[in-house]
Design a protein around this motif. Structure first.
Motif, PDB file in Angstrom:
ATOM      1  N   GLU A 398      -7.248   7.027  72.988  1.00  0.00           N
ATOM      2  CA  GLU A 398      -7.286   5.893  72.057  1.00  0.00           C
ATOM      3  C   GLU A 398      -7.916   4.665  72.706  1.00  0.00           C
ATOM      4  OE1 GLU A 398      -3.280   5.240  70.970  1.00  0.00           O
ATOM      5  OE2 GLU A 398      -3.159   6.931  69.561  1.00  0.00           O
ATOM      6  N   ARG A 399      -7.545   4.429  73.962  1.00  0.00           N
ATOM      7  CA  ARG A 399      -7.965   3.189  74.635  1.00  0.00           C
ATOM      8  C   ARG A 399      -9.356   3.286  75.260  1.00  0.00           C
ATOM      9  NH1 ARG A 399      -9.919  -0.499  76.411  1.00  0.00           N
ATOM     10  NH2 ARG A 399      -9.073  -2.254  77.613  1.00  0.00           N
ATOM     11  N   TYR A 400      -9.734   4.465  75.750  1.00  0.00           N
ATOM     12  CA  TYR A 400     -10.972   4.570  76.520  1.00  0.00           C
ATOM     13  C   TYR A 400     -11.954   5.617  75.998  1.00  0.00           C
ATOM     14  CZ  TYR A 400      -8.173   1.890  79.842  1.00  0.00           C
ATOM     15  OH  TYR A 400      -7.382   0.932  80.424  1.00  0.00           O
ATOM     16  N   TYR A 401     -11.526   6.864  75.906  1.00  0.00           N
ATOM     17  CA  TYR A 401     -12.471   7.954  75.675  1.00  0.00           C
ATOM     18  C   TYR A 401     -13.062   7.973  74.278  1.00  0.00           C
ATOM     19  CZ  TYR A 401     -10.328   9.628  80.015  1.00  0.00           C
ATOM     20  OH  TYR A 401      -9.852   9.733  81.300  1.00  0.00           O
ATOM     21  N   LEU A 402     -12.364   7.430  73.305  1.00  0.00           N
ATOM     22  CA  LEU A 402     -12.924   7.349  71.955  1.00  0.00           C
ATOM     23  C   LEU A 402     -13.662   6.044  71.721  1.00  0.00           C
ATOM     24  CD1 LEU A 402      -9.984   8.895  69.878  1.00  0.00           C
ATOM     25  CD2 LEU A 402     -12.104  10.000  70.649  1.00  0.00           C
ATOM     26  N   LYS A 403     -13.753   5.233  72.774  1.00  0.00           N
ATOM     27  CA  LYS A 403     -14.425   3.935  72.649  1.00  0.00           C
ATOM     28  C   LYS A 403     -15.591   3.796  73.619  1.00  0.00           C
ATOM     29  CE  LYS A 403     -10.414   1.417  70.883  1.00  0.00           C
ATOM     30  NZ  LYS A 403      -9.517   0.247  71.075  1.00  0.00           N
ATOM     31  N   GLY A 404     -16.176   4.939  74.002  1.00  0.00           N
ATOM     32  CA  GLY A 404     -17.406   4.860  74.785  1.00  0.00           C
ATOM     33  C   GLY A 404     -17.342   5.425  76.191  1.00  0.00           C
ATOM     34  N   ARG A 405     -16.162   5.433  76.821  1.00  0.00           N
ATOM     35  CA  ARG A 405     -16.075   5.984  78.176  1.00  0.00           C
ATOM     36  C   ARG A 405     -15.979   7.500  78.093  1.00  0.00           C
ATOM     37  NH1 ARG A 405     -14.348   5.022  83.553  1.00  0.00           N
ATOM     38  NH2 ARG A 405     -13.284   6.848  84.420  1.00  0.00           N
ATOM     39  N   SER A 406     -16.830   8.170  78.837  1.00  0.00           N
ATOM     40  CA  SER A 406     -16.806   9.631  78.838  1.00  0.00           C
ATOM     41  C   SER A 406     -15.641  10.113  79.700  1.00  0.00           C
ATOM     42  CB  SER A 406     -18.118  10.179  79.409  1.00  0.00           C
ATOM     43  OG  SER A 406     -18.108  11.584  79.455  1.00  0.00           O
ATOM     44  N   PRO A 407     -14.851  11.058  79.206  1.00  0.00           N
ATOM     45  CA  PRO A 407     -13.742  11.566  80.024  1.00  0.00           C
ATOM     46  C   PRO A 407     -14.256  12.291  81.263  1.00  0.00           C
ATOM     47  CG  PRO A 407     -14.029  12.923  78.060  1.00  0.00           C
ATOM     48  CD  PRO A 407     -14.931  11.730  77.899  1.00  0.00           C
ATOM     49  N   ARG A 408     -13.558  12.121  82.354  1.00  0.00           N
ATOM     50  CA  ARG A 408     -13.904  12.784  83.609  1.00  0.00           C
ATOM     51  C   ARG A 408     -12.731  13.635  84.056  1.00  0.00           C
ATOM     52  NH1 ARG A 408     -16.199   7.626  87.100  1.00  0.00           N
ATOM     53  NH2 ARG A 408     -17.987   7.099  85.755  1.00  0.00           N
ATOM     54  N   ALA A 409     -13.037  14.806  84.549  1.00  0.00           N
ATOM     55  CA  ALA A 409     -11.974  15.678  85.049  1.00  0.00           C
ATOM     56  C   ALA A 409     -11.210  15.010  86.183  1.00  0.00           C
ATOM     57  CB  ALA A 409     -12.559  17.005  85.521  1.00  0.00           C
ATOM     58  N   SER A 410     -11.911  14.225  86.989  1.00  0.00           N
ATOM     59  CA  SER A 410     -11.273  13.580  88.139  1.00  0.00           C
ATOM     60  C   SER A 410     -10.325  12.456  87.724  1.00  0.00           C
ATOM     61  CB  SER A 410     -12.336  13.018  89.085  1.00  0.00           C
ATOM     62  OG  SER A 410     -13.134  12.048  88.428  1.00  0.00           O
ATOM     63  N   ASP A 411     -10.471  11.939  86.481  1.00  0.00           N
ATOM     64  CA  ASP A 411      -9.559  10.890  86.016  1.00  0.00           C
ATOM     65  C   ASP A 411      -8.114  11.366  86.051  1.00  0.00           C
ATOM     66  OD1 ASP A 411     -11.687   9.240  85.591  1.00  0.00           O
ATOM     67  OD2 ASP A 411     -11.644   9.350  83.398  1.00  0.00           O
ATOM     68  N   CYS A 412      -7.910  12.637  85.703  1.00  0.00           N
ATOM     69  CA  CYS A 412      -6.544  13.174  85.668  1.00  0.00           C
ATOM     70  C   CYS A 412      -5.887  13.039  87.037  1.00  0.00           C
ATOM     71  CB  CYS A 412      -6.565  14.639  85.238  1.00  0.00           C
ATOM     72  SG  CYS A 412      -7.375  14.948  83.653  1.00  0.00           S
TER      73      CYS A 412
END
Length: 449
Positions: A398-412
């Motif tokens: 809601e806060r990041y990935y649907l607003k332009g930031r691409s999800p990264r596996a390393s974020d987890c």
């Protein structure tokens, strides 16, 4: 004759270890001129002092019967003398230098100060290298899954890797940062290292009188696992008799996996000359023959991508390279390794079509889908002994990935480790809540969003 006696020992994984180099019976079989071995003996006694015949043989990694003739020649030439021995014979004689021998040893040291296992001829190394090529190894999904078991990735990406490994050709792994490119490349290396079977490399080889060291204990892992097929009694007898056993000038190692990154420079791809000792050390990529050479963060090396690719454009095509000694003379050597280029930069900005054509396999590593992301997130929770909280993942989207930031596996991994640190700092049990994720992501992501 058993399979082990033939030198083609079958490893547990089905990939055979290539035929082992056999101990030479004569100076001619060793492939070394009389004068070369005499100089090595003089240098060895000069640096080590009086030595027993068997110790000389052990240090040079040659059977005593091979160095017997050079020792007799040096004795007749008044360069060495026998200081004593026992009834065992020449192998127990104590050899020392005469005044003449000391002078000749000093001259030999000026020419080349290498002391250690006798080198093998370049021709023998080339022949052995092509026996243990990286192409054609057995690789199928069930076998490949073990080294990738710690990674969660799309099936299509996983299935692209197997054919690349089997081909033994170069692989270009590209995509946005933080999605497992380096981890995938290292997993390929783990597969080659553990499931690819053992290979043999020499301590050193000699080309036109130039000694080049190859074995590097900081990069090569000795394979000392005895095969279940080997006849230990027979092997022991053959070793004592020095007949049919492994030539001790060679080392049995696991297929090497050598990783380099931004520190790589063009000079590291050339022979390294020791001007004080007058011998050479093989370049870093040469030590990867028979295994994997990973160039991580491709495009961020000390040399430009164009310079690096121009250096390798022919080796990648023809599978051989040329090394140049100080005199300017070149000699051809195998380029038998799986090269992996890993980058998070746009390939079009790094290489041209001519080079991309020479890289047989291209594997794009894209951002994980939400389903894959949730699996990676849950896996990291389990690794850290933390509860899985779906609300935390929902917040991130809601806060990041649907607003332009691409999800990264390393974020987890990164975000959950920050949560862990917060809990430990507050002396709380390590746990995960939406509020803790908000706090962790504020310092990790917000500043870059």
């Amino acid at each position: 004759m058993t399979l082990a006696q033939q030198g083609a020992i079958q490893d547990w994984d089905g990939n055979p270890t290539p035929e082992a180099p056999v101990t030479p019976e004569t100076l001619k079989e060793a492939g070394l001129p009389m004068g070369f071995v005499c100089d090595m003996l003089l240098r060895t006694i000069y640096t080590r002092g009086t030595m027993l015949g068997r110790d000389l043989a052990q240090l040079l990694c040659l059977p005593f019967k091979v160095i017997r003739e050079p020792l007799r020649y040096l004795k007749d030439d008044k360069s060495i003398q026998v200081d004593g021995g026992d009834l065992v014979g020449e192998v127990s004689y104590r050899f020392s230098l005469t005044d003449l021998g000391r002078k000749r040893a000093q001259d030999a040291m000026d020419q080349c100060a290498y002391v250690g296992p006798a080198p093998v001829p370049l021709e023998d190394y080339v022949e052995q290298c092509y026996r243990q090529t990286v192409s054609g190894l057995q690789c199928y999904p069930e076998l490949l899954k073990a080294p990738f078991s710690h990674l969660i990735m799309q099936e299509s990406m996983f299935n692209n890797l197997g054919p690349a490994i089997i081909s033994g050709r170069s692989v270009f792994v590209y995509g946005p940062p933080g999605n497992g490119k380096t981890a995938m490349a290292r997993a390929i290396g783990d597969f080659m290292n553990t499931a690819g079977g053992a290979i043999y490399i020499p301590y050193a080889f000699v080309a036109d009188g130039n000694v080049v060291t190859v074995y590097d204990p900081s990069l090569h892992v000795i394979d000392d696992v005895a095969s279940e097929y080997a006849d230990e009694t027979d092997a022991t007898v053959r070793k004592l008799l020095s007949t049919g056993s492994l030539d001790p000038r060679w080392v049995r190692i696991r297929r090497p996996v050598i990783v380099t990154g931004g520190e790589l420079s063009l000079s590291m791809l050339d022979l390294r000359y020791n001007s004080d000792a007058n011998f050479y050390q093989a370049p870093i990529h040469f030590k990867a023959n028979g295994g994997v050479f990973l160039i991580d963060d491709f495009g961020r090396q000390q040399c430009s991508p164009k310079e690096l690719l121009n250096r390798w454009i022919l080796p990648l095509e023809d599978r051989h390279d040329f090394l140049t000694v100080a005199s300017g003379k070149k000699f051809q050597v195998p380029f038998e390794q799986l090269i992996i280029f890993s980058t998070n930069l746009d390939p079009k900005d790094l290489v041209d079509d001519a080079f991309l054509r020479r890289i047989r396999h291209k594997v794009g590593v894209i951002a994980p889908s939400r389903e894959v992301y949730e699996k990676i997130f849950a896996s990291n929770c389990k690794r850290l002994g933390m509860n899985y909280d779906p609300g935390s993942v929902e917040y991130l989207y809601e806060r990041y990935y649907l607003k332009g930031r691409s999800p990264r596996a390393s974020d987890c991994r990164d975000l959950l480790e920050i949560v862990q640190s917060i809990c430990r700092y507050r002396r709380q049990p390590v746990h995960l809540t939406r509020d803790l994720m908000i706090e962790a992501s504020a310092s990790f992501i917000a500043e870059f969003s």
